[in-house]
Scaffold this motif. Structure first.
Motif, PDB file in Angstrom:
ATOM      1  N   GLY A 328      30.814  32.525  33.232  1.00 54.07           N
ATOM      2  CA  GLY A 328      30.417  31.156  33.888  1.00 54.07           C
ATOM      3  C   GLY A 328      31.332  31.396  35.579  1.00 54.07           C
ATOM      4  N   LEU A 329      32.466  30.597  35.459  1.00 58.98           N
ATOM      5  CA  LEU A 329      33.359  30.111  36.001  1.00 58.98           C
ATOM      6  C   LEU A 329      33.944  31.721  36.761  1.00 58.98           C
ATOM      7  CD1 LEU A 329      35.845  28.668  33.778  1.00 58.98           C
ATOM      8  CD2 LEU A 329      34.907  27.219  35.510  1.00 58.98           C
ATOM      9  N   GLN A 330      33.601  32.426  36.327  1.00 56.23           N
ATOM     10  CA  GLN A 330      33.644  33.974  37.471  1.00 56.23           C
ATOM     11  C   GLN A 330      31.967  34.236  38.119  1.00 56.23           C
ATOM     12  OE1 GLN A 330      33.802  37.790  35.966  1.00 56.23           O
ATOM     13  NE2 GLN A 330      33.879  38.820  37.897  1.00 56.23           N
ATOM     14  N   PHE A 331      31.119  33.684  37.585  1.00 57.47           N
ATOM     15  CA  PHE A 331      30.133  34.276  38.760  1.00 57.47           C
ATOM     16  C   PHE A 331      30.256  32.650  39.601  1.00 57.47           C
ATOM     17  CE2 PHE A 331      28.180  36.696  35.077  1.00 57.47           C
ATOM     18  CZ  PHE A 331      28.699  37.854  35.745  1.00 57.47           C
ATOM     19  N   MET A 332      30.290  31.496  39.291  1.00 59.27           N
ATOM     20  CA  MET A 332      30.204  30.389  40.067  1.00 59.27           C
ATOM     21  C   MET A 332      31.501  30.739  41.050  1.00 59.27           C
ATOM     22  SD  MET A 332      30.687  27.288  36.900  1.00 59.27           S
ATOM     23  CE  MET A 332      30.672  26.145  38.181  1.00 59.27           C
ATOM     24  N   GLY A 333      32.542  30.914  40.896  1.00 61.83           N
ATOM     25  CA  GLY A 333      33.395  31.346  42.060  1.00 61.83           C
ATOM     26  C   GLY A 333      33.190  32.417  43.470  1.00 61.83           C
ATOM     27  N   GLY A 334      32.538  33.506  42.292  1.00 68.06           N
ATOM     28  CA  GLY A 334      32.029  34.764  42.847  1.00 68.06           C
ATOM     29  C   GLY A 334      31.293  34.092  44.404  1.00 68.06           C
ATOM     30  N   GLN A 335      29.688  32.838  44.099  1.00 73.81           N
ATOM     31  CA  GLN A 335      29.355  32.879  44.507  1.00 73.81           C
ATOM     32  C   GLN A 335      29.567  32.122  45.497  1.00 73.81           C
ATOM     33  OE1 GLN A 335      25.870  33.025  44.034  1.00 73.81           O
ATOM     34  NE2 GLN A 335      24.790  32.547  45.701  1.00 73.81           N
ATOM     35  N   ALA A 336      30.951  31.346  45.760  1.00 73.31           N
ATOM     36  CA  ALA A 336      31.117  30.773  47.199  1.00 73.31           C
ATOM     37  C   ALA A 336      31.420  31.557  47.717  1.00 73.31           C
ATOM     38  CB  ALA A 336      31.693  29.652  46.166  1.00 73.31           C
ATOM     39  N   ALA A 337      33.214  32.746  47.078  1.00 77.28           N
ATOM     40  CA  ALA A 337      33.697  33.515  47.815  1.00 77.28           C
ATOM     41  C   ALA A 337      34.020  35.018  47.998  1.00 77.28           C
ATOM     42  CB  ALA A 337      35.240  33.115  47.016  1.00 77.28           C
ATOM     43  N   GLY A 338      32.717  34.990  46.926  1.00 80.71           N
ATOM     44  CA  GLY A 338      32.245  37.055  47.668  1.00 80.71           C
ATOM     45  C   GLY A 338      32.514  37.416  45.787  1.00 80.71           C
ATOM     46  N   TYR A 339      31.877  38.060  45.379  1.00 79.94           N
ATOM     47  CA  TYR A 339      32.482  38.842  43.963  1.00 79.94           C
ATOM     48  C   TYR A 339      32.653  39.483  44.662  1.00 79.94           C
ATOM     49  CZ  TYR A 339      27.823  36.097  42.056  1.00 79.94           C
ATOM     50  OH  TYR A 339      26.785  34.984  41.998  1.00 79.94           O
ATOM     51  N   ALA A 340      33.246  40.047  45.053  1.00 83.48           N
ATOM     52  CA  ALA A 340      34.448  40.738  45.345  1.00 83.48           C
ATOM     53  C   ALA A 340      35.400  40.251  44.794  1.00 83.48           C
ATOM     54  CB  ALA A 340      33.849  41.845  46.698  1.00 83.48           C
ATOM     55  N   ALA A 341      35.689  39.367  45.407  1.00 79.85           N
ATOM     56  CA  ALA A 341      37.315  38.377  45.285  1.00 79.85           C
ATOM     57  C   ALA A 341      37.737  37.803  44.113  1.00 79.85           C
ATOM     58  CB  ALA A 341      37.176  37.194  46.687  1.00 79.85           C
ATOM     59  N   ALA A 342      36.107  37.281  43.424  1.00 79.29           N
ATOM     60  CA  ALA A 342      35.636  36.737  42.230  1.00 79.29           C
ATOM     61  C   ALA A 342      36.447  38.221  41.618  1.00 79.29           C
ATOM     62  CB  ALA A 342      34.455  36.717  41.866  1.00 79.29           C
ATOM     63  N   ASP A 343      36.216  39.140  41.516  1.00 76.11           N
ATOM     64  CA  ASP A 343      36.926  40.459  40.751  1.00 76.11           C
ATOM     65  C   ASP A 343      38.314  40.626  39.874  1.00 76.11           C
ATOM     66  OD1 ASP A 343      34.247  41.449  39.963  1.00 76.11           O
ATOM     67  OD2 ASP A 343      34.167  43.227  41.558  1.00 76.11           O
ATOM     68  N   ALA A 344      38.695  39.889  40.805  1.00 76.57           N
ATOM     69  CA  ALA A 344      40.210  38.646  40.138  1.00 76.57           C
ATOM     70  C   ALA A 344      40.558  39.301  39.615  1.00 76.57           C
ATOM     71  CB  ALA A 344      41.024  38.545  41.782  1.00 76.57           C
ATOM     72  N   VAL A 345      39.358  38.052  38.779  1.00 80.72           N
ATOM     73  CA  VAL A 345      39.511  37.737  37.222  1.00 80.72           C
ATOM     74  C   VAL A 345      39.432  38.781  36.340  1.00 80.72           C
ATOM     75  CG1 VAL A 345      37.912  35.698  37.541  1.00 80.72           C
ATOM     76  CG2 VAL A 345      37.068  37.957  36.916  1.00 80.72           C
ATOM     77  N   GLN A 346      39.792  40.690  36.566  1.00 78.17           N
ATOM     78  CA  GLN A 346      40.248  40.932  36.165  1.00 78.17           C
ATOM     79  C   GLN A 346      41.709  41.704  35.997  1.00 78.17           C
ATOM     80  OE1 GLN A 346      37.563  42.770  34.994  1.00 78.17           O
ATOM     81  NE2 GLN A 346      35.582  41.413  35.608  1.00 78.17           N
ATOM     82  N   ALA A 347      42.217  40.959  36.752  1.00 72.45           N
ATOM     83  CA  ALA A 347      44.012  40.819  36.400  1.00 72.45           C
ATOM     84  C   ALA A 347      43.886  40.452  34.768  1.00 72.45           C
ATOM     85  CB  ALA A 347      44.412  40.131  37.773  1.00 72.45           C
ATOM     86  N   LEU A 348      42.713  40.029  34.243  1.00 76.65           N
ATOM     87  CA  LEU A 348      43.295  39.442  32.386  1.00 76.65           C
ATOM     88  C   LEU A 348      44.228  40.394  31.630  1.00 76.65           C
ATOM     89  CD1 LEU A 348      41.160  41.371  30.437  1.00 76.65           C
ATOM     90  CD2 LEU A 348      39.350  40.372  31.862  1.00 76.65           C
ATOM     91  N   PRO A 349      44.385  41.757  31.725  1.00 79.20           N
ATOM     92  CA  PRO A 349      45.482  41.946  31.421  1.00 79.20           C
ATOM     93  C   PRO A 349      46.357  41.652  31.068  1.00 79.20           C
ATOM     94  CG  PRO A 349      44.322  43.849  31.536  1.00 79.20           C
ATOM     95  CD  PRO A 349      43.655  42.629  32.874  1.00 79.20           C
ATOM     96  N   LEU A 350      46.791  40.697  31.801  1.00 75.39           N
ATOM     97  CA  LEU A 350      48.177  39.457  32.425  1.00 75.39           C
ATOM     98  C   LEU A 350      48.281  38.834  31.331  1.00 75.39           C
ATOM     99  CD1 LEU A 350      48.701  38.979  36.390  1.00 75.39           C
ATOM    100  CD2 LEU A 350      49.719  40.790  34.702  1.00 75.39           C
TER     101      LEU A 350
END
Length: 397
Positions: A328-350
């Motif tokens: 939900g937080l990823q989608f909220m951020g993506g709606q504001a800044a762009g879903y391409a940038a919100a895909d930064a959460v895919q760094a979750l392996p860290l």
């Protein structure tokens, strides 16, 4: 209805989502290593995953007054927006299949490498699609070098898995143990990760004894199986994950003009609700089926056995809440800044790698080659998350 309107708010959502989405896989892995059937765990997880979406919709989605252009969640449920609803539900379907696949990939490939490969594939395919769907609001000269870092990380992750598997095989062979001959035995009382209060000694992380104890206790047996099996499952999950964010993007922004004139776009909370409902329904169907017809030689179970299995249920519920709020937080951020940038959460392996090393002893007593590859992989991820966040734009009204 509450909307994230600033770039700083969007990045805050992404960082919080990153911590949530990197932690729930560790909880699921912990339960599997303790012997809980993945079907039981996933059924519990999917209940609270849907609950998180309902909570978000009834709180953030109902804050403030409803307008014709931005209706509140409940108002929008009765509107004629089914083309976009179907996009949201399609995103939930592929996410559900991807999450279900990773449950088995974590056992075969390990938490850290599984998350690296699936997240990297998600970025390489999904972020590219989102960039064009978002009308190129992200800076391409920054965005695509970040995508390149993730692509390099896929190759490094595969090398880490291969090197670590060779290390584990060498440890077993040094003790005269054939991995293919490990037999299932009843687990001793206590947790492998924290030791036992009884007389059984705690095996040290990274030793052959520890690897043997993990295999004896876990619900998904992996010794003697081809490493290609785990990698195939992991790559399949990555492709599934790469499609859910673009589908959600189409649901909320209607780039293909599927809605009738005058019908407002789905707000992020309505889309997330339908997204989670389809994820829940498919997970329910598949996991009840797997209770009676398990895959990859997992033990059979039943609905009655699931309902009576309270060992670890609270942890599975927590995993579902973390995943639900994280998405939900990823989608909220993506709606504001762009879903391409919100895909930064895919760094979750860290985050997942931190839990993997801390809780499960991944890569303990491994070779120098494995450590070098692991460090290189994590470096690429650190670079990638910074670059993707730096590419954030701002969606115009």
């Amino acid at each position: 209805m509450y909307l994230v309107e600033s770039k700083g708010g969007a990045i805050a959502c992404m960082l919080l989502a990153l911590s949530f989405l990197g932690t729930w896989p560790a909880i699921m892995t912990l339960l599997e290593r303790r012997g809980r059937l993945p079907q039981h765990t996933y059924l519990d997880y999917t209940i609270t995953n849907l609950l998180a979406a309902v909570i978000i919709a009834l709180t953030f989605g109902q804050i403030g007054s409803s307008t014709p252009e931005m209706p509140n969640f409940i108002t929008q449920l009765s509107q004629d927006n089914w083309p976009c609803v179907l996009f949201a539900m399609a995103g939930g379907v592929v996410l559900s299949v991807g999450n279900l696949s990773t449950q088995y990939a974590w056992a075969f490939v390990g938490l850290s490498v599984t998350e690296v490969i699936t997240s990297s594939i998600t970025v390489v395919i999904g972020t590219t699609l989102n960039y064009f769907l978002d009308d190129k609001i992200n800076r391409a000269e920054i965005l695509f070098p970040g995508v390149g870092c993730f692509l390099i990380a896929v190759c490094l992750a595969s090398a880490v898995h291969s090197s670590n598997a060779a290390d584990n095989k060498a440890k077993l062979n040094a003790q005269g143990i054939d991995a293919c001959m490990v037999k299932e035995t009843l687990p001793y009382k206590g947790d492998l990760e924290v030791g036992s209060k009884g007389t059984a000694p705690k095996a040290k992380f990274g030793t052959a004894d520890f690897l043997m104890e993990v295999e004896k206790r876990r619900s998904i047996k992996v010794f003697g199986k081809s490493t290609l099996t785990g990698l195939a499952i992991t790559f399949f999950a990555g492709v599934c994950f790469s499609l859910f964010s673009p589908a959600f993007n189409l649901a909320t922004n209607d780039q293909w003009k599927t809605l009738k004139e005058g019908v407002p776009h789905l707000v992020v909370y309505t889309a997330f609700f339908y997204f989670s409902v389809s994820c829940f329904v498919l997970a329910l169907i598949l996991n009840i089926t797997f209770l009676y017809h398990p895959v990859l030689n997992s033990p059979k179970s039943s609905l009655r056995a699931y309902l009576s299995d309270w060992n670890g249920r609270g942890w599975a519920f927590l995993a579902g809440l973390l995943c639900g709020f994280g998405n939900g937080l990823q989608f909220m951020g993506g709606q504001a800044a762009g879903y391409a940038a919100a895909d930064a959460v895919q760094a979750l392996p860290l985050v997942s790698t931190f839990w993997g090393i801390l809780l499960f002893g991944e890569y303990r007593k491994s070779s120098r080659r494995t450590y070098i590859l692991l460090g290189s992989m994590l470096f690429m991820f650190i670079a990638a998350v910074g670059v993707l966040m730096a590419s954030s734009g701002h969606r115009k009204d």
